[in-house]
Write a protein that holds these residues in place. Structure first.
Motif, PDB file in Angstrom:
ATOM      1  N   MET A 158       9.389   9.512   0.789  1.00  0.00           N
ATOM      2  CA  MET A 158       7.989   9.412   0.358  1.00  0.00           C
ATOM      3  C   MET A 158       7.136   8.876   1.498  1.00  0.00           C
ATOM      4  O   MET A 158       7.417   7.844   2.076  1.00  0.00           O
ATOM      5  N   SER A 159       6.084   9.588   1.868  1.00  0.00           N
ATOM      6  CA  SER A 159       5.213   9.179   2.962  1.00  0.00           C
ATOM      7  C   SER A 159       3.921   8.592   2.403  1.00  0.00           C
ATOM      8  O   SER A 159       3.514   8.882   1.287  1.00  0.00           O
ATOM      9  N   PHE A 160       3.289   7.735   3.194  1.00  0.00           N
ATOM     10  CA  PHE A 160       1.997   7.208   2.798  1.00  0.00           C
ATOM     11  C   PHE A 160       1.135   7.076   4.036  1.00  0.00           C
ATOM     12  O   PHE A 160       1.630   6.912   5.150  1.00  0.00           O
ATOM     13  N   ASP A 161      -0.172   7.188   3.839  1.00  0.00           N
ATOM     14  CA  ASP A 161      -1.126   7.134   4.932  1.00  0.00           C
ATOM     15  C   ASP A 161      -1.563   5.689   5.131  1.00  0.00           C
ATOM     16  O   ASP A 161      -2.461   5.195   4.444  1.00  0.00           O
ATOM     17  N   PHE A 162      -0.901   4.983   6.066  1.00  0.00           N
ATOM     18  CA  PHE A 162      -1.205   3.569   6.294  1.00  0.00           C
ATOM     19  C   PHE A 162      -2.635   3.393   6.786  1.00  0.00           C
ATOM     20  O   PHE A 162      -3.303   2.402   6.441  1.00  0.00           O
ATOM     21  N   GLU A 163      -3.121   4.341   7.577  1.00  0.00           N
ATOM     22  CA  GLU A 163      -4.495   4.259   8.080  1.00  0.00           C
ATOM     23  C   GLU A 163      -5.496   4.268   6.924  1.00  0.00           C
ATOM     24  O   GLU A 163      -6.458   3.497   6.911  1.00  0.00           O
ATOM     25  N   LEU A 164      -5.257   5.122   5.931  1.00  0.00           N
ATOM     26  CA  LEU A 164      -6.136   5.194   4.763  1.00  0.00           C
ATOM     27  C   LEU A 164      -6.052   3.906   3.940  1.00  0.00           C
ATOM     28  O   LEU A 164      -7.073   3.372   3.493  1.00  0.00           O
ATOM     29  N   ILE A 165      -4.824   3.397   3.761  1.00  0.00           N
ATOM     30  CA  ILE A 165      -4.641   2.152   3.011  1.00  0.00           C
ATOM     31  C   ILE A 165      -5.369   1.001   3.701  1.00  0.00           C
ATOM     32  O   ILE A 165      -6.048   0.186   3.061  1.00  0.00           O
ATOM     33  N   LEU A 166      -5.260   0.930   5.026  1.00  0.00           N
ATOM     34  CA  LEU A 166      -5.925  -0.137   5.775  1.00  0.00           C
ATOM     35  C   LEU A 166      -7.440   0.000   5.681  1.00  0.00           C
ATOM     36  O   LEU A 166      -8.163  -1.007   5.569  1.00  0.00           O
ATOM     37  N   ALA A 167      -7.942   1.244   5.714  1.00  0.00           N
ATOM     38  CA  ALA A 167      -9.387   1.468   5.598  1.00  0.00           C
ATOM     39  C   ALA A 167      -9.900   1.023   4.235  1.00  0.00           C
ATOM     40  O   ALA A 167     -10.975   0.414   4.128  1.00  0.00           O
ATOM     41  N   ILE A 168      -9.141   1.311   3.181  1.00  0.00           N
ATOM     42  CA  ILE A 168      -9.536   0.887   1.838  1.00  0.00           C
ATOM     43  C   ILE A 168      -9.541  -0.637   1.733  1.00  0.00           C
ATOM     44  O   ILE A 168     -10.465  -1.239   1.168  1.00  0.00           O
ATOM     45  N   ALA A 169      -8.498  -1.272   2.302  1.00  0.00           N
ATOM     46  CA  ALA A 169      -8.437  -2.736   2.293  1.00  0.00           C
ATOM     47  C   ALA A 169      -9.625  -3.338   3.045  1.00  0.00           C
ATOM     48  O   ALA A 169     -10.204  -4.350   2.624  1.00  0.00           O
ATOM     49  N   PHE A 170      -9.993  -2.719   4.158  1.00  0.00           N
ATOM     50  CA  PHE A 170     -11.147  -3.182   4.940  1.00  0.00           C
ATOM     51  C   PHE A 170     -12.435  -3.089   4.123  1.00  0.00           C
ATOM     52  O   PHE A 170     -13.245  -4.032   4.097  1.00  0.00           O
ATOM     53  N   LEU A 171     -12.623  -1.967   3.435  1.00  0.00           N
ATOM     54  CA  LEU A 171     -13.838  -1.778   2.634  1.00  0.00           C
ATOM     55  C   LEU A 171     -13.891  -2.742   1.454  1.00  0.00           C
ATOM     56  O   LEU A 171     -14.927  -3.349   1.179  1.00  0.00           O
ATOM     57  N   VAL A 172     -12.766  -2.900   0.752  1.00  0.00           N
ATOM     58  CA  VAL A 172     -12.740  -3.764  -0.428  1.00  0.00           C
ATOM     59  C   VAL A 172     -12.999  -5.220  -0.045  1.00  0.00           C
ATOM     60  O   VAL A 172     -13.856  -5.897  -0.632  1.00  0.00           O
ATOM     61  N   THR A 173     -12.260  -5.714   0.934  1.00  0.00           N
ATOM     62  CA  THR A 173     -12.461  -7.112   1.347  1.00  0.00           C
ATOM     63  C   THR A 173     -13.844  -7.307   1.959  1.00  0.00           C
ATOM     64  O   THR A 173     -14.450  -8.372   1.800  1.00  0.00           O
TER      65      THR A 173
END
Length: 274
Positions: free
Chosen positions: A1-16
């Motif tokens: 199973m793959s995941f887009d770490f860049e996208l996850i980090l971008a979402i974390a940046f926006l939320v915080t």
């Protein structure tokens, strides 16, 4: 199973970031007024965490916004300066080994918007011979690493283990015949020194037939890439060209080698990537 770490980090940046801005607008001025009205001794006795809770600041706001600065730093470095990757396969042998941890220059090919990968500030163009990291065209959430062989408009040919670019055969010199295993067939290989666009590097050729021979014309805005493990690499010969918008950066340094979780990390192969 793959995941887009860049996208996850971008979402974390926006939320915080949203929580940080919300706190600065709503609660920070209240805390500032409360602290200003307190005696100096009482203000000094309050720890930083206690000060954050003044003015009835909700605990979840304090917790979430506290991660913003560190996430912003990581996000900025990974998006615009340098990004780490680990080599998962042997397609770039002998240049890069399975388990190598590498650094990728993110501004060589222009500053790009994170996730969208749209160039906002052009810098330099990819060059023939570069080792590049890019989003796999058939599954963009996967990152691939290969050597850039063909630029837009180039004519690339690969037949009988001979690479030709724009009618000129890419020179390579035999260095050694090796009895090592690159796949389950346990086949021996030949080690060559190749000069591609002035970049000297090593490549492997097996003794078996050359897979997927052919000729290709690189379209505008695209690149043709190949693995240095020439007969054991799924690259542009199989799935096509890499669009410019999929380019992530140039791999330039190996900083660690770690075969598997329970092995001992090694720094003996550290150095610049050629």
């Amino acid at each position: 199973m793959s995941f887009d770490f860049e996208l996850i980090l971008a979402i974390a940046f926006l939320v915080t970031g949203v929580f940080w801005v919300y706190d600065r607008i709503v609660y920070f001025p209240k805390r500032k007024r409360v602290l200003a009205n307190m005696a100096t001794e009482a203000r000094s006795a309050l720890g930083k965490e206690a000060q954050q809770r003044l003015a009835e600041t909700p605990k979840f706001v304090v917790e979430v916004k506290s991660y913003f600065v560190i996430i912003a730093i990581i996000f900025g470095l990974r998006s615009f300066v340098v990004e780490p990757f680990q080599i998962p396969s042997g397609s770039m042998l002998p240049t890069l080994k399975i388990g190598d941890f590498i650094l990728v220059n993110k501004f060589d090919y222009g500053l790009r918007l994170p996730v969208l990968n749209i160039t906002i500030i052009p810098t330099t163009e990819p060059k023939r011979g570069d080792v590049v990291v890019f989003k796999y065209p058939l599954k963009p959430d996967l990152n691939y690493i290969k050597r850039l062989v063909g630029l837009p408009g180039d004519q690339v040919s690969y037949r009988n283990k001979i690479l030709t670019v724009n009618g000129q055969q890419v020179s390579k010199d035999l260095l050694a015949k090796l009895s090592i295993s690159l796949n389950p067939n346990q086949e021996p290989v030949e080690l060559f020194s190749e000069n591609l666009g002035g970049v000297e590097h090593e490549v492997y050729n097996s003794y078996r037939f050359t897979p997927h021979e052919g000729e290709w014309t690189v379209p505008e805005g695209h690149y043709f890439v190949m693995g240095d493990n020439r007969d054991n690499s799924a690259d542009s010969r199989f799935w096509g060209f890499v669009p410019d918008e999929n380019m992530k950066g140039r791999a330039f340094y190996v900083w660690l080698h770690w075969d598997e979780f329970f092995s001992i990390p090694s720094f003996k192969n550290n150095g610049l990537i050629e």
